[in-house]
Motif scaffolding. Structure first.
Motif, PDB file in Angstrom:
ATOM      1  N   ASN A 158       3.343 109.802  14.905  1.00 22.84           N
ATOM      2  CA  ASN A 158       3.425 108.626  15.784  1.00 22.84           C
ATOM      3  C   ASN A 158       4.699 107.821  15.564  1.00 22.84           C
ATOM      4  OD1 ASN A 158       0.965 109.258  16.937  1.00 22.84           O
ATOM      5  ND2 ASN A 158      -0.214 107.907  15.594  1.00 22.84           N
ATOM      6  N   ASN A 159       5.329 108.010  14.416  1.00 15.68           N
ATOM      7  CA  ASN A 159       6.568 107.306  14.107  1.00 15.68           C
ATOM      8  C   ASN A 159       7.794 108.219  14.141  1.00 15.68           C
ATOM      9  OD1 ASN A 159       5.975 104.330  13.144  1.00 15.68           O
ATOM     10  ND2 ASN A 159       4.292 105.586  12.362  1.00 15.68           N
ATOM     11  N   GLU A 160       7.636 109.413  14.737  1.00 13.44           N
ATOM     12  CA  GLU A 160       8.745 110.365  14.876  1.00 13.44           C
ATOM     13  C   GLU A 160       9.432 110.613  13.536  1.00 13.44           C
ATOM     14  OE1 GLU A 160       9.528 112.106  17.518  1.00 13.44           O
ATOM     15  OE2 GLU A 160       7.920 111.176  18.691  1.00 13.44           O
ATOM     16  N   CYS A 161       8.618 110.892  12.525  1.00  8.25           N
ATOM     17  CA  CYS A 161       9.118 111.022  11.156  1.00  8.25           C
ATOM     18  C   CYS A 161       9.178 112.493  10.742  1.00  8.25           C
ATOM     19  CB  CYS A 161       8.195 110.236  10.210  1.00  8.25           C
ATOM     20  SG  CYS A 161       8.866 109.978   8.589  1.00  8.25           S
ATOM     21  N   VAL A 162      10.313 112.883  10.177  1.00  8.18           N
ATOM     22  CA  VAL A 162      10.449 114.200   9.554  1.00  8.18           C
ATOM     23  C   VAL A 162       9.821 114.123   8.159  1.00  8.18           C
ATOM     24  CG1 VAL A 162      12.102 115.858   8.594  1.00  8.18           C
ATOM     25  CG2 VAL A 162      12.523 114.817  10.831  1.00  8.18           C
ATOM     26  N   VAL A 163       9.050 115.151   7.788  1.00 10.95           N
ATOM     27  CA  VAL A 163       8.343 115.133   6.507  1.00 10.95           C
ATOM     28  C   VAL A 163       8.915 116.203   5.574  1.00 10.95           C
ATOM     29  CG1 VAL A 163       6.121 115.394   5.350  1.00 10.95           C
ATOM     30  CG2 VAL A 163       6.240 114.304   7.605  1.00 10.95           C
ATOM     31  N   ILE A 164       9.382 115.754   4.412  1.00  3.46           N
ATOM     32  CA  ILE A 164       9.789 116.660   3.342  1.00  3.46           C
ATOM     33  C   ILE A 164       8.559 116.857   2.466  1.00  3.46           C
ATOM     34  CG2 ILE A 164      11.343 117.028   1.401  1.00  3.46           C
ATOM     35  CD1 ILE A 164      13.252 114.993   2.721  1.00  3.46           C
ATOM     36  N   ALA A 165       7.959 118.036   2.527  1.00  2.00           N
ATOM     37  CA  ALA A 165       6.685 118.296   1.858  1.00  2.00           C
ATOM     38  C   ALA A 165       6.913 119.087   0.576  1.00  2.00           C
ATOM     39  CB  ALA A 165       5.747 119.067   2.789  1.00  2.00           C
ATOM     40  N   ASP A 166       6.766 118.410  -0.549  1.00  2.00           N
ATOM     41  CA  ASP A 166       6.866 119.082  -1.845  1.00  2.00           C
ATOM     42  C   ASP A 166       5.502 119.692  -2.166  1.00  2.00           C
ATOM     43  OD1 ASP A 166       7.110 119.926  -4.438  1.00  2.00           O
ATOM     44  OD2 ASP A 166       7.478 117.940  -5.294  1.00  2.00           O
ATOM     45  N   GLU A 167       5.413 121.020  -2.075  1.00  2.00           N
ATOM     46  CA  GLU A 167       4.145 121.707  -2.311  1.00  2.00           C
ATOM     47  C   GLU A 167       4.241 122.661  -3.501  1.00  2.00           C
ATOM     48  OE1 GLU A 167       2.465 123.324   1.280  1.00  2.00           O
ATOM     49  OE2 GLU A 167       2.777 121.464   2.404  1.00  2.00           O
ATOM     50  N   ILE A 168       5.071 122.304  -4.488  1.00  2.00           N
ATOM     51  CA  ILE A 168       5.325 123.216  -5.606  1.00  2.00           C
ATOM     52  C   ILE A 168       4.078 123.467  -6.456  1.00  2.00           C
ATOM     53  CG2 ILE A 168       6.104 121.471  -7.261  1.00  2.00           C
ATOM     54  CD1 ILE A 168       8.300 123.539  -8.085  1.00  2.00           C
ATOM     55  N   TYR A 169       3.118 122.533  -6.415  1.00  2.00           N
ATOM     56  CA  TYR A 169       1.893 122.724  -7.203  1.00  2.00           C
ATOM     57  C   TYR A 169       0.778 123.410  -6.414  1.00  2.00           C
ATOM     58  CZ  TYR A 169       3.820 119.691 -10.843  1.00  2.00           C
ATOM     59  OH  TYR A 169       4.607 119.155 -11.834  1.00  2.00           O
ATOM     60  N   SER A 170       1.092 123.939  -5.249  1.00  2.00           N
ATOM     61  CA  SER A 170       0.048 124.461  -4.356  1.00  2.00           C
ATOM     62  C   SER A 170      -0.720 125.642  -4.943  1.00  2.00           C
ATOM     63  CB  SER A 170       0.661 124.862  -3.010  1.00  2.00           C
ATOM     64  OG  SER A 170       1.613 125.896  -3.189  1.00  2.00           O
ATOM     65  N   GLN A 171      -0.093 126.399  -5.853  1.00  2.00           N
ATOM     66  CA  GLN A 171      -0.776 127.550  -6.453  1.00  2.00           C
ATOM     67  C   GLN A 171      -1.590 127.168  -7.684  1.00  2.00           C
ATOM     68  OE1 GLN A 171       3.145 129.856  -6.185  1.00  2.00           O
ATOM     69  NE2 GLN A 171       1.659 131.515  -6.205  1.00  2.00           N
ATOM     70  N   LEU A 172      -1.492 125.905  -8.089  1.00  2.00           N
ATOM     71  CA  LEU A 172      -2.181 125.470  -9.301  1.00  2.00           C
ATOM     72  C   LEU A 172      -3.303 124.502  -8.953  1.00  2.00           C
ATOM     73  CD1 LEU A 172       0.923 124.984 -11.623  1.00  2.00           C
ATOM     74  CD2 LEU A 172      -0.549 126.988 -11.390  1.00  2.00           C
ATOM     75  N   VAL A 173      -4.226 124.966  -8.133  1.00  2.00           N
ATOM     76  CA  VAL A 173      -5.427 124.194  -7.801  1.00  2.00           C
ATOM     77  C   VAL A 173      -6.635 124.994  -8.290  1.00  2.00           C
ATOM     78  CG1 VAL A 173      -4.406 122.980  -5.851  1.00  2.00           C
ATOM     79  CG2 VAL A 173      -5.489 125.179  -5.476  1.00  2.00           C
TER      80      VAL A 173
END
Length: 208
Positions: free
Chosen positions: A106-121
């Protein structure tokens, strides 16, 4: 499309350089990882924090109204979103991420998504990749790396996933700042991806 970087922080710097101007504000949840703080401010950008709040059960939650207000008040169009979150350890639930992404869209925002921990759940917890949500693929740069799941911490190899135009812009920044990641580290990453899946799976049997 995929590009490589000198770690996740290298990716953050490349994206900001490609899509923000010096002095621009960047939305970041707090508490936060000090690496984000320094790589953003030391490269000429301003941080605007949106504090996480603990609910009645002591679980960290996002404040969506605060996020929206901060984005609007500071004319922010780039945000760093850490998922799973460092340092709180929160693995955001799907509904939480969906609400956050609606605010960004809604705010036309680009998102930098740090997902480096995604395999450690653990314990059957689901990691929801931000770019997989409706309307987010074209505005998300997903960052990952080999430091955590593959125990390659000192080798500093990361990667970013995004639409081709975004990757091309980031690669130009990367090429003319650090040139490239070391070739032997890239070879090690190939080995990690092709030969080490069992080792990563083993951590889920023995940890936490």
């Amino acid at each position: 499309y995929i590009g490589y970087e000198n770690g996740v922080l290298g990716g953050v710097i490349s994206v900001l350089t490609a899509f923000a101007a010096p002095g621009d504000a960047v939305l970041l949840h707090s508490p936060t990882y000090i690496g984000f703080t320094k790589c953003i401010t030391e490269n000429g950008y301003k941080i605007v924090h949106s504090p996480l709040k603990k609910d009645e059960k002591g679980i960290w939650r996002m404040d969506y109204e605060d996020m929206d207000a901060k984005l609007k008040a500071n004319n922010i169009h780039v945000a760093v979103f850490c998922s799973p979150h460092n340092p709180t350890g929160r693995v955001w639930e799907r509904w939480e991420i969906e609400e956050a992404m609606e605010v960004y869209k809604n705010n036309e925002c680009v998102v930098i998504a740090d997902e480096i921990y995604s395999q450690l759940v653990y314990d059957g917890t689901e990691h929801v990749s931000i770019a997989s949500l409706p309307g987010m693929k074209e505005r998300t740069i997903t960052l990952g790396g080999f430091s955590k799941a593959y125990s390659m911490t000192g080798w500093r190899l990361g990667y970013l996933c995004a639409p081709v135009g975004i990757i091309q812009a980031c690669v130009r920044v990367h090429q003319y700042t650090v040139t490239c990641a070391s070739s032997f580290v890239q070879e090690a990453a190939i080995t990690a991806l092709t030969d080490c899946a069992d080792a990563v799976s083993y951590t889920h049997l023995t940890l936490p």
